[in-house]
Motif scaffolding. Structure first.
Motif, PDB file in Angstrom:
ATOM      1  N   THR A  68       2.922   2.695   3.284  1.00 53.74           N
ATOM      2  CA  THR A  68       3.436   1.443   2.727  1.00 53.74           C
ATOM      3  C   THR A  68       4.864   1.159   3.184  1.00 53.74           C
ATOM      4  N   VAL A  69       5.126  -0.115   3.508  1.00 57.93           N
ATOM      5  CA  VAL A  69       6.491  -0.539   3.838  1.00 57.93           C
ATOM      6  C   VAL A  69       7.005  -1.594   2.862  1.00 57.93           C
ATOM      7  N   ASP A  70       6.129  -2.120   2.018  1.00 59.51           N
ATOM      8  CA  ASP A  70       6.563  -3.065   0.986  1.00 59.51           C
ATOM      9  C   ASP A  70       5.478  -3.111  -0.086  1.00 59.51           C
ATOM     10  N   HIS A  71       5.774  -2.538  -1.248  1.00 64.53           N
ATOM     11  CA  HIS A  71       4.790  -2.493  -2.326  1.00 64.53           C
ATOM     12  C   HIS A  71       4.580  -3.840  -3.010  1.00 64.53           C
ATOM     13  N   LEU A  72       5.441  -4.794  -2.752  1.00 65.25           N
ATOM     14  CA  LEU A  72       5.357  -6.075  -3.442  1.00 65.25           C
ATOM     15  C   LEU A  72       4.856  -7.196  -2.546  1.00 65.25           C
ATOM     16  N   ARG A 109       7.262   5.503   7.284  1.00 65.78           N
ATOM     17  CA  ARG A 109       8.523   5.753   7.996  1.00 65.78           C
ATOM     18  C   ARG A 109       9.337   4.486   8.180  1.00 65.78           C
ATOM     19  N   ALA A 110       8.679   3.337   8.263  1.00 65.42           N
ATOM     20  CA  ALA A 110       9.389   2.070   8.500  1.00 65.42           C
ATOM     21  C   ALA A 110       9.772   1.354   7.213  1.00 65.42           C
ATOM     22  N   HIS A 111       9.612   1.991   6.054  1.00 70.91           N
ATOM     23  CA  HIS A 111       9.984   1.342   4.800  1.00 70.91           C
ATOM     24  C   HIS A 111      11.496   1.067   4.797  1.00 70.91           C
ATOM     25  N   PRO A 112      11.921  -0.132   4.416  1.00 72.11           N
ATOM     26  CA  PRO A 112      13.358  -0.452   4.440  1.00 72.11           C
ATOM     27  C   PRO A 112      14.213   0.502   3.608  1.00 72.11           C
ATOM     28  N   LEU A 113      13.678   0.999   2.505  1.00 73.89           N
ATOM     29  CA  LEU A 113      14.460   1.937   1.700  1.00 73.89           C
ATOM     30  C   LEU A 113      14.741   3.218   2.463  1.00 73.89           C
ATOM     31  N   PHE A 114      13.762   3.670   3.240  1.00 74.10           N
ATOM     32  CA  PHE A 114      13.974   4.897   4.006  1.00 74.10           C
ATOM     33  C   PHE A 114      14.905   4.644   5.191  1.00 74.10           C
ATOM     34  N   GLU A 115      14.767   3.501   5.809  1.00 71.92           N
ATOM     35  CA  GLU A 115      15.677   3.180   6.913  1.00 71.92           C
ATOM     36  C   GLU A 115      17.121   3.106   6.410  1.00 71.92           C
ATOM     37  N   ALA A 116      17.303   2.556   5.212  1.00 72.29           N
ATOM     38  CA  ALA A 116      18.647   2.505   4.624  1.00 72.29           C
ATOM     39  C   ALA A 116      19.145   3.905   4.289  1.00 72.29           C
ATOM     40  N   ALA A 117      18.226   4.767   3.858  1.00 68.83           N
ATOM     41  CA  ALA A 117      18.597   6.155   3.556  1.00 68.83           C
ATOM     42  C   ALA A 117      19.080   6.868   4.804  1.00 68.83           C
ATOM     43  N   LEU A 118      18.376   6.664   5.917  1.00 65.84           N
ATOM     44  CA  LEU A 118      18.788   7.308   7.169  1.00 65.84           C
ATOM     45  C   LEU A 118      20.128   6.789   7.660  1.00 65.84           C
ATOM     46  N   ALA A 119      20.451   5.569   7.257  1.00 69.96           N
ATOM     47  CA  ALA A 119      21.734   4.985   7.660  1.00 69.96           C
ATOM     48  C   ALA A 119      22.881   5.453   6.767  1.00 69.96           C
ATOM     49  N   GLY A 120      22.560   6.320   5.808  1.00 71.75           N
ATOM     50  CA  GLY A 120      23.587   6.885   4.950  1.00 71.75           C
ATOM     51  C   GLY A 120      23.797   6.158   3.649  1.00 71.75           C
ATOM     52  N   GLY A 121      22.916   5.246   3.316  1.00 74.23           N
ATOM     53  CA  GLY A 121      23.065   4.485   2.086  1.00 74.23           C
ATOM     54  C   GLY A 121      22.670   5.281   0.854  1.00 74.23           C
ATOM     55  N   PRO A 122      22.937   4.745  -0.323  1.00 74.68           N
ATOM     56  CA  PRO A 122      22.603   5.436  -1.576  1.00 74.68           C
ATOM     57  C   PRO A 122      21.100   5.611  -1.765  1.00 74.68           C
ATOM     58  N   GLU A 123      20.301   4.879  -0.991  1.00 73.30           N
ATOM     59  CA  GLU A 123      18.846   5.022  -1.066  1.00 73.30           C
ATOM     60  C   GLU A 123      18.390   6.427  -0.689  1.00 73.30           C
ATOM     61  N   VAL A 158      13.052   6.747  -8.820  1.00 76.22           N
ATOM     62  CA  VAL A 158      11.702   6.694  -8.270  1.00 76.22           C
ATOM     63  C   VAL A 158      10.713   6.314  -9.359  1.00 76.22           C
ATOM     64  N   ALA A 159      10.882   6.858 -10.551  1.00 78.93           N
ATOM     65  CA  ALA A 159      10.042   6.475 -11.679  1.00 78.93           C
ATOM     66  C   ALA A 159      10.171   4.983 -11.971  1.00 78.93           C
ATOM     67  N   ASP A 160      11.390   4.474 -11.897  1.00 76.54           N
ATOM     68  CA  ASP A 160      11.613   3.041 -12.108  1.00 76.54           C
ATOM     69  C   ASP A 160      10.861   2.229 -11.061  1.00 76.54           C
ATOM     70  N   LEU A 161      10.964   2.654  -9.800  1.00 80.70           N
ATOM     71  CA  LEU A 161      10.306   1.949  -8.710  1.00 80.70           C
ATOM     72  C   LEU A 161       8.801   1.883  -8.936  1.00 80.70           C
ATOM     73  N   VAL A 162       8.187   3.029  -9.259  1.00 82.26           N
ATOM     74  CA  VAL A 162       6.743   3.094  -9.425  1.00 82.26           C
ATOM     75  C   VAL A 162       6.296   2.276 -10.631  1.00 82.26           C
ATOM     76  N   ALA A 163       6.993   2.421 -11.758  1.00 80.64           N
ATOM     77  CA  ALA A 163       6.625   1.665 -12.957  1.00 80.64           C
ATOM     78  C   ALA A 163       6.729   0.165 -12.709  1.00 80.64           C
ATOM     79  N   ASP A 164       7.763  -0.250 -12.010  1.00 83.95           N
ATOM     80  CA  ASP A 164       7.946  -1.678 -11.736  1.00 83.95           C
ATOM     81  C   ASP A 164       6.830  -2.220 -10.841  1.00 83.95           C
ATOM     82  N   VAL A 165       6.445  -1.454  -9.817  1.00 78.50           N
ATOM     83  CA  VAL A 165       5.374  -1.901  -8.912  1.00 78.50           C
ATOM     84  C   VAL A 165       4.055  -1.995  -9.657  1.00 78.50           C
TER      85      VAL A 165
END
Length: 433
Positions: A68-72, A109-123, A158-165
Motif C-alpha cells: 500500500t502507498v495510500d490507505h485513503l 516501499r513507495a509510501h510517502p510516509l516511508f519516503e519522508a522517514a528516509l529523508a530524516g523526517g519525524p515519520e 501507528v495505532a492512530d493511523l490504523v484506527a483512523d483508516v
C-alpha cells in the motif's frame, strides 16, 4: 460479534486480478474505472447464495495490492472513490455485505510516509529503522520482502493511523475488515485499535489472517471476531487427496475447541493458495470438500472461480500467484460452459446452509471413521444433520445410523431404516425426516 455475521457466506474476490489490471502503478498512473466490472457480477453472487463480498486490496499500491502507498485512496488501476461508493451501494442494494482487506503490518516501499522517514523526517518513528555498519539506513520488512516495510506497532502513532483508516472506510459503507498478516502483528496492538473502531462501528466484523499459532489466544488478546482457519483448510484437501479421513476427524475435534472461543473464518480456497480443483485434481471429489465447508461451524467463504471449478497452482516464484488470480470475463455470460456444474453444486450446499442457519456454531461428532469412510454428526442444541463421505473408488459403503428417522437432503445415498448406503466416491447429507 454482530448477529448479521451468523448468516454470511462470503464470495471472496481479488479485484486487481479479477478486472485484469496492469501489474504496476505509480503516481502518474491514470485512473481507470475497472471496479465497476464487479457490479455486473453481483446478481451472479446473489444467485449463488452468497450474501457478502470479501474484497482483496482496493487501495493505492505499487504492484499486487499488499504494498500500500495510500490507505485513503482507491488504486487508480481500479478506479476512484466514486467507483468504490457505487460498488458498495450496489452490493448493499442486493443485501450483500462488503469486507475490506487492510494491510496494516507494513506499507509499500513507495509510501510517502516511508519516503519522508528516509529523508530524516519525524515519520521515521513509524517504522523499525536502523543504521548499518556502513552508515546506511535499513529497516524491518515482511518475511524478507524488502519492498514491504514493517510498521513499528509499539508506536501509538501507528495505532492512530490504523484506527483512523479502518474507521474512515467503515464510515464510507464497508461492513468489516480482513486484517492481512495479522499473525505478524502483536495481538495486544489490535485490542485498543479495535476498541476505538467499534466505538464508532459496533457492528463491524473483523477477521485476522492467522496461518498458524494459538488461534483462540490471538482472538482473545486482540479483540478480533475471528481468524482464518488454515488448519481446517489443510485437513480438508489433505484428507481427500490422501484418502485419510483421520486427518480431517482430528482437525474437526480441534475445530470444536476453537468454537468454544470464536467462530472461525472457513474456506477451501483463497487468493494465496492452489485452487481446490487443482489441489484435488479430481472433479468428482470436489463435493466432498465443499460439503465439509458448508456443514461445519464457521463463517464460510468461497473464492471467486472455485464455484466454477477454476484451476490454478500457486508457485513460489515471481508471478507465482498469477494462475490463482486470473482475470474474469466482463460478465458471467462470458464464463466457459464446463464449470456450471460446480456452480450448481455450490448453490445446493449453500442453500442447505441457509435452511439450517444454526450451522454457524455447529459442533461435529465422529460417528464412524475409516481411511475412506467418514460419518459425522453436526449439531447445535437440538438441531442435527449427518454427513456421510465415501472416498472408495468403486465400493459402496453401508453405514449404521445412530437412530432412525433420517432422510437424504443432499448428495447420493439410499436409506433402509437405520442402514445408509453411499455409492463409491459419493457423499450425502441427512436431516430429520
Amino acid at each position: 460479534m454482530s448477529r448479521w455475521v451468523e448468516h454470511v457466506v462470503w464470495w471472496h474476490v481479488y479485484p486487481l486480478g479479477f478486472v485484469g489490471a496492469p501489474r504496476t502503478a505509480d503516481d502518474g498512473t491514470a485512473v481507470q474505472h475497472r471496479l465497476g466490472q464487479l457490479v455486473d457480477w453481483l446478481d451472479y453472487v446473489v444467485e449463488l447464495g452468497a450474501n457478502g463480498i470479501a474484497l482483496g486490496p482496493v487501495f493505492a499500491s505499487s504492484t499486487h495490492g499488499y504494498d500500500t502507498v495510500d490507505h485513503l485512496r482507491i488504486d487508480p488501476r481500479l478506479g476512484d472513490r466514486a467507483d468504490f461508493d457505487a460498488l458498495v451501494d450496489a452490493a448493499h442494494a442486493r443485501g450483500l455485505r462488503v469486507l475490506l482487506d487492510g494491510v496494516f503490518h507494513h506499507v509499500g516501499r513507495a509510501h510517502p510516509l516511508f519516503e519522508a522517514a528516509l529523508a530524516g523526517g519525524p515519520e521515521a518513528a513509524l517504522f523499525r529503522l536502523r543504521t548499518t555498519a556502513d552508515g546506511t539506513v535499513d529497516w524491518d520488512d515482511f518475511e524478507g520482502h524488502h519492498d514491504l516495510v514493517a510498521l513499528d506497532h509499539a508506536n501509538p502513532a501507528v495505532a492512530d493511523l490504523v484506527a483512523d483508516v479502518m474507521t474512515h472506510w467503515l464510515d464510507a459503507g464497508a461492513d468489516g475488515w480482513r486484517l492481512d498478516a495479522a499473525y505478524a502483528v502483536p495481538p495486544a496492538f489490535w485490542a485498543p485499535v479495535l476498541a476505538r473502531v467499534r466505538a464508532a462501528h459496533p457492528d463491524a466484523y473483523v477477521v485476522g489472517e492467522v496461518i498458524h499459532g494459538d488461534y483462540a489466544d490471538v482472538v482473545t488478546r486482540s479483540g478480533m471476531d475471528s481468524v482464518t482457519q488454515y488448519e481446517l483448510w489443510k485437513a480438508v484437501w489433505g484428507a481427500v487427496t490422501t484418502r485419510n479421513w483421520w486427518e480431517l476427524a482430528w482437525s474437526l475435534d480441534r475445530h470444536n475447541g476453537f468454537l468454544d472461543t470464536f467462530v472461525p473464518y472457513t474456506f477451501v480456497g483463497n487468493h494465496d493458495v492452489t485452487r481446490i480443483a487443482s489441489q484435488l485434481d479430481d472433479d468428482g471429489l470436489l463435493g466432498h470438500a465443499l460439503v465439509v465447508l458448508l456443514t461445519v461451524g464457521g463463517t464460510p467463504a468461497v473464492y471467486a472461480g472455485d464455484e466454477q471449478a477454476f484451476r490454478g497452482v500457486k508457485e513460489e516464484r515471481a508471478g507465482g500467484d498469477d494462475a490463482i488470480r486470473p482475470a474474469f470475463p466482463p460478465t458471467p455470460d462470458g464464463l466457459a460452459p464446463d464449470g456450471w456444474w460446480a456452480y450448481r453444486l455450490h448453490q445446493d450446499l449453500i442453500g442447505l446452509r441457509r435452511r439450517h442457519p444454526w450451522l454457524h456454531r455447529a459442533r461435529t461428532r465422529t460417528v464412524e471413521l475409516t481411511n475412506e469412510h467418514l460419518l459425522y454428526e453436526t449439531s447445535a442444541g437440538d438441531d442435527r444433520l449427518l454427513v456421510a463421505l465415501n472416498l472408495a473408488d468403486d465400493e459402496p459403503w453401508a453405514a449404521d445410523l445412530p437412530d432412525p428417522g433420517w432422510a437424504v437432503l443432499e448428495g447420493t445415498a439410499t436409506l433402509d431404516a437405520t442402514r445408509l448406503t453411499v455409492p463409491g466416491r459419493a457423499w450425502a447429507v441427512l436431516g430429520r425426516a
